[in-house]
Design a protein around this motif. Structure first.
Motif, PDB file in Angstrom:
ATOM      1  N   GLU A   1       4.037   5.122  46.041  1.00  0.00           N
ATOM      2  CA  GLU A   1       4.859   6.336  45.881  1.00  0.00           C
ATOM      3  C   GLU A   1       4.493   7.093  44.606  1.00  0.00           C
TER       4      GLU A   1
ATOM      5  N   GLU B   1       3.385  10.860  44.882  1.00  0.00           N
ATOM      6  CA  GLU B   1       4.293  11.879  44.331  1.00  0.00           C
ATOM      7  C   GLU B   1       3.759  12.524  43.058  1.00  0.00           C
TER       8      GLU B   1
ATOM      9  N   LYS C   1       9.284   3.593  39.094  1.00  0.00           N
ATOM     10  CA  LYS C   1       8.924   5.002  39.251  1.00  0.00           C
ATOM     11  C   LYS C   1       9.478   5.845  38.098  1.00  0.00           C
TER      12      LYS C   1
END
Ligand code: ZN
Length: 268
Positions: free
Chosen positions: A140, A144, A107
């Motif tokens: 994610e 996000e 990420k």
């Protein structure tokens, strides 16, 4: 569409760390697609280097970028060396990240690229153990950052055609004919084929078969294969590795093209 010209070195398109910052800035004028491969530093028997999956991940990424460029699409790619290798931790030299750290690393790396203007991401698996964490990271990142993300693992596809290219596909597994062939393409000086032998697994790695939807977590790799390898690495040759790379790259490029570069596609 005609081919686009992209930064090249001897073996093909440059990966991110081989590019200058100016070359990445120039690429950003023409594309917002970034490929993040994840790999592994883990044991691959007595004949292959610990970096086997990293070298394979780098070469796969390079070839996907090349195939896309031949079709008129540009992408920037990076192959992160590490991944999930804890099944091999008792073999000296193997390195692993926990799931939580690995997800956070993916990420954060994508976050850096997003900060610089990349908006569409491919998470490309270069190690069978990486998939679970990569799916979490992909989900994610998508939620996000609001970016389209594709997760690609060439392994199941490769298993579907391996009987066409391998001499002994029946039990080709970790560190055997397939992986040896690929390392021979890019790093032949690191392959010690004279140290390789044919090895059958001591036991069934998945002794319980209850069908899809069930997974029993049990045992360690060394119980199954003390020498680290299952299959016949002696059969490895660069020509076989070349075929696997080309097929996997075309497979991945087809999917990336359909999702990101097809006219009228929502994700594109
Ligand atoms: Zn491997």
């Amino acid at each position: 569409m005609s081919a686009v010209s992209i930064p090249m070195i001897g073996r093909g398109p440059k990966l991110l760390e081989e590019m200058t910052t100016a070359e990445v800035a120039e690429a950003l004028q023409r594309t917002d697609v970034a490929i993040l491969a994840t790999c592994a530093i883990e044991q691959h028997g007595a004949h292959l280097p610990l970096g086997t999956d990293w070298y394979i991940g780098e070469e796969t990424t390079r070839r996907v970028i090349r195939v896309l460029a031949e079709r008129g699409h540009q992408a920037v790619g990076y192959a992160f060396p590490l991944g999930r290798s804890d099944g091999f931790l008792n073999f000296p030299g193997s390195l692993t990240l926990s799931n939580a750290t690995f997800v956070a690393v993916m990420k954060e790396l994508v976050g850096c690229l997003h900060h610089q203007g990349f908006r569409r991401f491919v998470l490309l698996s270069g190690n069978g153990g990486n998939g679970t964490a990569m799916l979490i990271a992909g989900e994610e990142i998508h939620r996000e950052l609001g970016c389209p993300v594709i997760f690609l693992d060439p392994l199941p596809y490769q298993i579907s055609y391996r009987s066409e290219i391998l001499k002994n596909p029946a039990i080709d597994h970790h560190g055997a004919e397939g992986e040896t062939s690929k390392v021979l393409v890019t790093h032949p000086h690191l392959v010690h084929q004279e140290r390789s032998t044919f090895v059958e697994p001591l036991s069934d790695p998945r002794p319980y078969n209850f069908g899809p939807g069930v997974r029993v977590f049990a045992g360690r790799w060394e119980d199954f294969a003390p020498g680290g390898v299952v299959g016949d690495p002696r059969l490895g040759e660069a020509a076989t590795g070349e075929k696997a790379y080309e097929r996997n790259a075309a497979w991945a490029a087809d999917i990336i093209e359909k999702v990101f570069f097809s006219v009228g596609n929502k994700a594109g």
